[in-house]
Write a protein that holds these residues in place. Structure first.
Motif, mmCIF file in Angstrom:
data_model
loop_
_atom_site.group_PDB
_atom_site.id
_atom_site.type_symbol
_atom_site.label_atom_id
_atom_site.label_comp_id
_atom_site.label_asym_id
_atom_site.label_seq_id
_atom_site.Cartn_x
_atom_site.Cartn_y
_atom_site.Cartn_z
ATOM 1 N N LEU A 95 -28.199 2.096 -34.219
ATOM 2 C CA LEU A 95 -29.381 2.910 -33.892
ATOM 3 C C LEU A 95 -29.640 2.779 -32.393
ATOM 4 N N VAL A 96 -29.447 3.870 -31.667
ATOM 5 C CA VAL A 96 -29.581 3.844 -30.205
ATOM 6 C C VAL A 96 -31.021 4.166 -29.829
ATOM 7 N N LEU A 97 -31.602 3.350 -28.947
ATOM 8 C CA LEU A 97 -32.955 3.602 -28.474
ATOM 9 C C LEU A 97 -32.914 4.058 -27.023
ATOM 10 N N PRO A 98 -33.928 4.831 -26.587
ATOM 11 C CA PRO A 98 -33.937 5.292 -25.199
ATOM 12 C C PRO A 98 -34.073 4.130 -24.213
ATOM 13 N N ASP A 99 -33.751 4.398 -22.968
ATOM 14 C CA ASP A 99 -33.959 3.489 -21.844
ATOM 15 C C ASP A 99 -33.291 2.127 -22.029
ATOM 16 N N ASN A 100 -32.126 2.113 -22.688
ATOM 17 C CA ASN A 100 -31.347 0.879 -22.825
ATOM 18 C C ASN A 100 -32.031 -0.207 -23.647
ATOM 19 N N ALA A 101 -33.018 0.164 -24.444
ATOM 20 C CA ALA A 101 -33.662 -0.854 -25.291
ATOM 21 C C ALA A 101 -32.621 -1.370 -26.295
ATOM 22 N N PRO A 102 -32.686 -2.662 -26.631
ATOM 23 C CA PRO A 102 -31.685 -3.211 -27.560
ATOM 24 C C PRO A 102 -31.838 -2.635 -28.970
ATOM 25 N N THR A 103 -30.768 -2.699 -29.730
ATOM 26 C CA THR A 103 -30.772 -2.190 -31.110
ATOM 27 C C THR A 103 -31.816 -2.948 -31.948
ATOM 28 N N PRO A 104 -32.699 -2.243 -32.657
ATOM 29 C CA PRO A 104 -33.757 -2.928 -33.428
ATOM 30 C C PRO A 104 -33.253 -3.391 -34.796
ATOM 31 N N TYR A 105 -32.461 -4.475 -34.800
ATOM 32 C CA TYR A 105 -31.846 -4.912 -36.060
ATOM 33 C C TYR A 105 -32.894 -5.300 -37.108
ATOM 34 N N GLY A 106 -33.995 -5.941 -36.675
ATOM 35 C CA GLY A 106 -35.037 -6.345 -37.623
ATOM 36 C C GLY A 106 -35.694 -5.129 -38.265
ATOM 37 N N TYR A 107 -35.980 -4.128 -37.436
ATOM 38 C CA TYR A 107 -36.581 -2.889 -37.940
ATOM 39 C C TYR A 107 -35.648 -2.220 -38.946
ATOM 40 N N MET A 108 -34.343 -2.261 -38.659
ATOM 41 C CA MET A 108 -33.374 -1.634 -39.569
ATOM 42 C C MET A 108 -33.293 -2.388 -40.893
ATOM 43 N N LYS A 109 -33.382 -3.728 -40.815
ATOM 44 C CA LYS A 109 -33.376 -4.514 -42.061
ATOM 45 C C LYS A 109 -34.606 -4.172 -42.899
ATOM 46 N N TRP A 110 -35.758 -4.006 -42.203
ATOM 47 C CA TRP A 110 -36.987 -3.658 -42.928
ATOM 48 C C TRP A 110 -36.827 -2.295 -43.602
ATOM 49 N N GLY A 111 -36.268 -1.343 -42.871
ATOM 50 C CA GLY A 111 -36.047 -0.012 -43.465
ATOM 51 C C GLY A 111 -35.163 -0.109 -44.700
ATOM 52 N N GLY A 112 -34.173 -0.999 -44.614
ATOM 53 C CA GLY A 112 -33.258 -1.153 -45.735
ATOM 54 C C GLY A 112 -33.913 -1.713 -46.986
ATOM 55 N N THR A 113 -35.114 -2.290 -46.838
ATOM 56 C CA THR A 113 -35.790 -2.850 -48.011
ATOM 57 C C THR A 113 -36.484 -1.766 -48.830
ATOM 58 N N TRP A 114 -36.662 -0.575 -48.262
ATOM 59 C CA TRP A 114 -37.398 0.432 -49.041
ATOM 60 C C TRP A 114 -36.767 1.811 -49.085
ATOM 61 N N ILE A 115 -35.875 2.160 -48.148
ATOM 62 C CA ILE A 115 -35.326 3.520 -48.267
ATOM 63 C C ILE A 115 -34.344 3.567 -49.438
ATOM 64 N N THR A 116 -34.391 4.663 -50.149
ATOM 65 C CA THR A 116 -33.506 4.802 -51.316
ATOM 66 C C THR A 116 -32.574 5.989 -51.177
ATOM 67 N N GLU A 117 -32.825 6.834 -50.157
ATOM 68 C CA GLU A 117 -31.925 7.971 -49.961
ATOM 69 C C GLU A 117 -31.881 8.355 -48.484
ATOM 70 N N GLU A 118 -30.828 9.081 -48.098
ATOM 71 C CA GLU A 118 -30.562 9.400 -46.704
ATOM 72 C C GLU A 118 -31.693 10.217 -46.071
ATOM 73 N N TYR A 119 -32.353 11.078 -46.867
ATOM 74 C CA TYR A 119 -33.384 11.947 -46.302
ATOM 75 C C TYR A 119 -34.580 11.159 -45.774
ATOM 76 N N GLN A 120 -34.795 9.930 -46.264
ATOM 77 C CA GLN A 120 -35.913 9.121 -45.773
ATOM 78 C C GLN A 120 -35.645 8.592 -44.366
ATOM 79 N N ARG A 121 -34.394 8.674 -43.941
ATOM 80 C CA ARG A 121 -34.046 8.229 -42.598
ATOM 81 C C ARG A 121 -34.764 9.049 -41.527
ATOM 82 N N MET A 122 -35.046 10.313 -41.835
ATOM 83 C CA MET A 122 -35.716 11.190 -40.855
ATOM 84 C C MET A 122 -37.083 10.651 -40.465
ATOM 85 N N GLY A 123 -37.799 10.083 -41.433
ATOM 86 C CA GLY A 123 -39.141 9.587 -41.144
ATOM 87 C C GLY A 123 -39.160 8.149 -40.669
ATOM 88 N N TRP A 124 -38.052 7.461 -40.856
ATOM 89 C CA TRP A 124 -38.022 6.036 -40.550
ATOM 90 C C TRP A 124 -37.210 5.716 -39.283
#
Lengths: 133, 132
Positions: A95-124
């Motif tokens: 997941l690329v963030l603007p302005d060279n910010a590091p990859t938000p691995y913790g945020y991605m792990k959190w997303g992985g705890t609740w998304i159940t389908e690809e379409y939820q990626r748009m909001g998350w």
């Protein structure tokens, strides 16, 4: 742009069948361009190899596939060397963030705890990918 | 077929141009390529040039954007128009390929028309994104 390249690729596959010989160079170039536009473009190697196997003897199919592999891998190898030379990962960030910010691995792990389908990626995931955040 | 492809898409490009999505990432890398910073996601207005993998993907699309900006005085509309021309050329080439493969101009014209006029496809070129 990617759509145009993919259409060009499959047109070259059809022309290969029409001419009864694989059009190795244009097919390999289409794969290179598609991959430099979107990484999943590398998946076009699969139909290219299948076409080569259908059109040629195993030995000739392997020869043509090897030639295409050299054309496809040379620019990718060049880019890998560049990334190693400047000291960055040779693999893309999930997941690329603007302005060279590091990859938000913790945020991605959190997303992985609740998304159940690809379409939820748009909001998350996609909103944090924007400079408007 | 090329003309039909362009005619079906041009109104969407002219009347409803749109960026959005991950355009921020692609345009930042393209700006950095243009200013001689190389493939970088550093803020283009700053002095820093931290190398990057290429944005969301390899740097093909940012390099394409930088090239179009170089020859078009930084026009986003030019990006959409060149994307449209490339797409229309690909549809023309596919029509030719279908004609040679099937030995039938009728089949080729049918395939070309579906590709040129498909409602699922016609609005995409209004975006500045690599997949479109």
């Amino acid at each position: 742009m990617t759509l145009a390249i993919v259409i060009w690729f499959f047109a070259e596959i059809l022309l290969s069948f029409a001419q009864r010989r694989i059009r190795t160079i244009p097919i390999a170039l289409a794969i290179v361009i598609a991959t430099f536009l979107r990484l999943d473009g590398i998946a076009l190697c699969i139909p290219a190899v299948i076409a080569a196997v259908i059109l040629h003897s195993p030995r000739e199919a392997m020869r043509q596939s090897a030639m295409a592999a050299v054309i496809v891998l040379l620019p990718l190898a060049g880019w890998t060397v560049r990334n190693l030379a400047v000291g960055i990962s040779v693999f893309p960030s999930p997941l690329v963030l603007p302005d060279n910010a590091p990859t938000p691995y913790g945020y991605m792990k959190w997303g992985g705890t609740w998304i159940t389908e690809e379409y939820q990626r748009m909001g998350w995931a996609w909103p944090v990918n924007s400079s408007d955040l | 077929m090329i003309a039909a492809t362009i005619a079906a898409r041009l109104p969407f490009i002219v009347l409803f141009p749109f960026e959005g999505g991950d355009w921020d990432i692609y345009s930042a890398v393209a700006e950095n390529i243009l200013r001689g910073c190389g493939v970088s996601l550093s803020p283009p207005a700053g002095a820093e040039c931290v190398p990057h993998f290429g944005g969301n993907h390899l740097p093909g699309f940012p390099a394409f954007v930088a090239l179009i900006w170089t020859i078009s005085a930084h026009s986003d509309m030019a990006i959409r128009l060149v994307q449209l021309l490339l797409y229309a050329s690909a549809v023309g080439w596919m029509t030719l390929a279908v004609s040679r493969f099937t030995q039938s101009n009728k089949v080729a014209v049918c395939v070309g028309l579906v590709m040129a006029l498909s409602p699922l496809q016609v609005a995409w070129p209004r975006y500045c994104r690599p997949r479109h």
